[in-house]
Structures are given as structure tokens and as C-alpha cells.
Design a protein around this motif. Sequence first.
Motif, PDB file in Angstrom:
ATOM      1  N   ALA A 159      16.259 -19.105  31.760  1.00  0.00           N
ATOM      2  CA  ALA A 159      16.333 -20.265  30.860  1.00  0.00           C
ATOM      3  C   ALA A 159      17.765 -20.601  30.480  1.00  0.00           C
ATOM      4  CB  ALA A 159      15.516 -19.997  29.596  1.00  0.00           C
ATOM      5  N   ALA A 160      18.113 -21.860  30.611  1.00  0.00           N
ATOM      6  CA  ALA A 160      19.460 -22.305  30.240  1.00  0.00           C
ATOM      7  C   ALA A 160      19.669 -22.100  28.748  1.00  0.00           C
ATOM      8  CB  ALA A 160      19.628 -23.776  30.593  1.00  0.00           C
ATOM      9  N   GLY A 161      20.822 -21.517  28.424  1.00  0.00           N
ATOM     10  CA  GLY A 161      21.264 -21.489  27.041  1.00  0.00           C
ATOM     11  C   GLY A 161      20.648 -20.417  26.157  1.00  0.00           C
TER      12      GLY A 161
ATOM     13  N   SER B  56      26.955 -24.202  38.594  1.00  0.00           N
ATOM     14  CA  SER B  56      26.023 -23.999  39.721  1.00  0.00           C
ATOM     15  C   SER B  56      24.561 -24.191  39.337  1.00  0.00           C
ATOM     16  CB  SER B  56      26.215 -22.595  40.301  1.00  0.00           C
ATOM     17  OG  SER B  56      26.130 -21.621  39.274  1.00  0.00           O
ATOM     18  N   GLY B  57      24.249 -23.997  38.058  1.00  0.00           N
ATOM     19  CA  GLY B  57      22.854 -24.245  37.648  1.00  0.00           C
ATOM     20  C   GLY B  57      22.511 -25.715  37.796  1.00  0.00           C
ATOM     21  N   SER B  58      23.385 -26.553  37.248  1.00  0.00           N
ATOM     22  CA  SER B  58      23.185 -28.011  37.331  1.00  0.00           C
ATOM     23  C   SER B  58      23.826 -28.613  38.569  1.00  0.00           C
ATOM     24  CB  SER B  58      23.773 -28.685  36.087  1.00  0.00           C
ATOM     25  OG  SER B  58      23.090 -28.238  34.930  1.00  0.00           O
ATOM     26  N   GLY B  59      24.735 -27.848  39.191  1.00  0.00           N
ATOM     27  CA  GLY B  59      25.529 -28.359  40.305  1.00  0.00           C
ATOM     28  C   GLY B  59      24.787 -28.991  41.455  1.00  0.00           C
TER      29      GLY B  59
ATOM     30  N   SER C 258      19.748 -14.747  33.319  1.00  0.00           N
ATOM     31  CA  SER C 258      20.343 -15.211  34.588  1.00  0.00           C
ATOM     32  C   SER C 258      20.387 -16.729  34.632  1.00  0.00           C
ATOM     33  CB  SER C 258      19.512 -14.703  35.774  1.00  0.00           C
ATOM     34  OG  SER C 258      18.272 -15.394  35.839  1.00  0.00           O
ATOM     35  N   MET C 259      21.171 -17.225  35.586  1.00  0.00           N
ATOM     36  CA  MET C 259      21.229 -18.650  35.847  1.00  0.00           C
ATOM     37  C   MET C 259      21.198 -18.856  37.357  1.00  0.00           C
ATOM     38  SD  MET C 259      21.096 -21.798  35.341  1.00  0.00           S
ATOM     39  CE  MET C 259      20.490 -21.425  33.719  1.00  0.00           C
ATOM     40  N   PRO C 260      20.028 -19.107  37.931  1.00  0.00           N
ATOM     41  CA  PRO C 260      19.944 -19.385  39.356  1.00  0.00           C
ATOM     42  C   PRO C 260      20.059 -20.882  39.613  1.00  0.00           C
ATOM     43  CG  PRO C 260      17.757 -19.169  38.426  1.00  0.00           C
ATOM     44  CD  PRO C 260      18.725 -19.034  37.282  1.00  0.00           C
TER      45      PRO C 260
HETATM   46  O1  LIG Z   1      18.925 -29.233  33.565  1.00  0.00           O
HETATM   47  C1  LIG Z   1      18.634 -28.144  33.053  1.00  0.00           C
HETATM   48  O2  LIG Z   1      18.642 -27.891  31.840  1.00  0.00           O
HETATM   49  C2  LIG Z   1      18.247 -27.022  33.985  1.00  0.00           C
HETATM   50  C3  LIG Z   1      19.165 -25.789  33.795  1.00  0.00           C
HETATM   51  C4  LIG Z   1      20.141 -25.849  34.979  1.00  0.00           C
HETATM   52  C5  LIG Z   1      19.526 -26.852  35.914  1.00  0.00           C
HETATM   53  N1  LIG Z   1      18.487 -27.421  35.351  1.00  0.00           N
END
Ligand SMILES: O=C(O)[C@@H]1CCC=N1
Length: 270
Positions: A99-101, A174-177, A120-122
Amino acid sequence: MKLGLIGCGKMGGALLKGALKASLVKAKDISLYDKVPAAVKALQSEAPAAKAAKDPAELVASSQVVVLAVKPQDMPALLQGLVKAPKLKLEKCLFLSIAAGITLKQLESWLGGQARVIRSMPNTPALVLAGAAAFARGQHATDEDAELAAKVLGAVGVAQEVSEKLLDAVTGLSGSGPAYVYTVIEALADGGVLMGLPRATALQLAAQTVAGAAQMVLETGKHPGVLRDEVTSPGGTTIAGLEQLEANGLRNALIQAVRKATERSKELAG
Ligand SMILES: O=C(O)[C@@H]1CCC=N1
Ligand SMILES: NC(=O)C1=CN([C@@H]2O[C@H](COP(=O)(O)OP(=O)(O)OC[C@H]3O[C@@H](n4cnc5c(N)ncnc54)[C@H](OP(=O)(O)O)[C@@H]3O)[C@@H](O)[C@H]2O)C=CC1
């Protein structure tokens, strides 16, 4: 490995399909749970032997690793529900949050304070075994837990352990990349169509050019600036195009995108 997935959506699904593709886990050793039964069924259509748990507690009780793949705002209620589940020994499994954040402190607190947790951040290219991930270990996570997280995330791409304070930047980069790069591919293809290429041709050339350039960076180890100069002939076409990218602020746009997404990740912790 007995793997459980809570949250069978876009990222959880990508991770699971990648793990199956990489033969990290057998479908019969997978438990799935999602509030949306259709999301579970969609994954079971690809892995019929995977079990549909009746609730998160049943999944946790039968898993060595539990991937937490719900949206950040849904995490507190999920984990606090697990703490209330009778006779559930939360310290018996490793919780791997994507989960982000959501911080390790929050995860550990919501899980009652003693659980073994990895944050983690995949990213979604995990689906095609080309993921980029980073992770940080919680205070009760062991070296073996970190190795297990690296094995799960590394099975679907590259994975490295970082300190937790870097994970928001990992999310922004890289998560949002992949979404940034999809936008680049789409725009490059539009440029090709503008210049008369059929859409399908333009899209394939654009996507392969991005994939090829990325592979050049990864395989040659050369700096992108060096590789760019190898393309840029004096007075040629490339410098004419690059001048437009500089004039229109491509670099700064990408830098600001990573910054803003990183800031948003920090906000998600509440
Ligand atoms: O947009 C988001 O919040 C999720 C986390 C990283 C990619 N997508
Ligand atoms: N998408 C991406 O590229 C990436 C996402 N992430 C992270 O992964 C997590 C999931 O994101 P994503 O896959 O995009 O989201 P999705 O909405 O696609 O998937 C989440 C799924 O979990 C379900 N859900 C919600 N609450 C619960 C619950 N209490 N128990 C079981 N299932 C529940 C959702 O149902 P419903 O639809 O009803 O809410 C949904 O089906 C997020 O925390 C995100 O930050 C990390 C890296 C990349």
C-alpha cells in the motif's frame, strides 16, 4: 510457499500472476480474498487451484506470506478486523504490504504491535516479470522475512531493500512511473500518427523504442546521457527533436511528477 493475497485488484493481481508465471508458487498453495467476489473469480480463472478464503482471517491462518493489496484507505479496517479474529496467531505469518504511503508503524499498530511486517512498493510490470520494487522491514521482521520478501518481489522483476524513509520516493518514481511512461509512449505514437504513420505501427514503434532504450540503460550500464549522445548526430534529426523537448520542459515535467507523487504518498499516511 503458502501465499495469501488480500485485495485481488490491479496490483495484487499483477503480483500474483507474475508469481505464478515465475513458478514462485503453485496455484494450490495460494489463498485469495477480496471484498469483490468477482475479483477473486477473475484470478481463479487463471489459477483454478487457488483457494477462495471465506474471510481474511481464514486466509491468514493458512498462509506463510500474506500480501496486503487493498487501497491505503481500506487498510486500517482490514487489519484491525484481523486483530479481533478469535484464535488467529498474527505473528505466525509475514505480512507484505504494497500500500502506498502506509507506514510500518501504522501497519504494526493496526496488527496489534507484534506482527512481522514488510512495507513494499512494487509496480504493475510485475505482471510481465519486469517489475521494479523496493521494500523496508518492520521492527519484528527477521532476516529470513526480508529474504522472503526479496524472493517474492524479485521473482517478478528487480527488488531491493531500502530504508523506509525512501519508500515514498520509490512510490513517486517506480510505483507510479509506469503511468508516466505509458503517457510518453502514447504521445510518441501520436507524433508518429501526426507524421502519417498508421496508429498500430506508431504504437508498436513507440513502445519498442522505450523498451529498447530502457534495456540499453540496464544492459550496457552506460549513463542515459551518453547513450543519448550516441543517437544525436551533429545537425541531424535527433537534436532537432531534443531541442523541442528542452523547449517544452520534458525533463522538468517528469521531475515534478515524481516530486508531486512522492508528496502525495506522504499525505496518504494521514
Ligand atoms: O496511484 C497510486 O496511488 C498507486 C500507488 C503507486 C501506483 N499506483
Ligand atoms: N495500481 C498500481 O499500479 C499500484 C498499486 N499499489 C498499491 O496496491 C494497493 C492496491 O491498489 P490497486 O490494485 O490499484 O487497487 P484495486 O482497487 O485495483 O484493488 C484493491 C482491491 O481490494 C478490494 N478491497 C478493498 N477493501 C478490502 C478489504 N477490506 N478486504 C478485501 N478486499 C478489499 C477492493 O475492492 P473495492 O474495489 O470494492 O474497493 C479491490 O478489489 C494500493 O494500496 C496501492 O497503493 C502499489 C503499487 C502499484
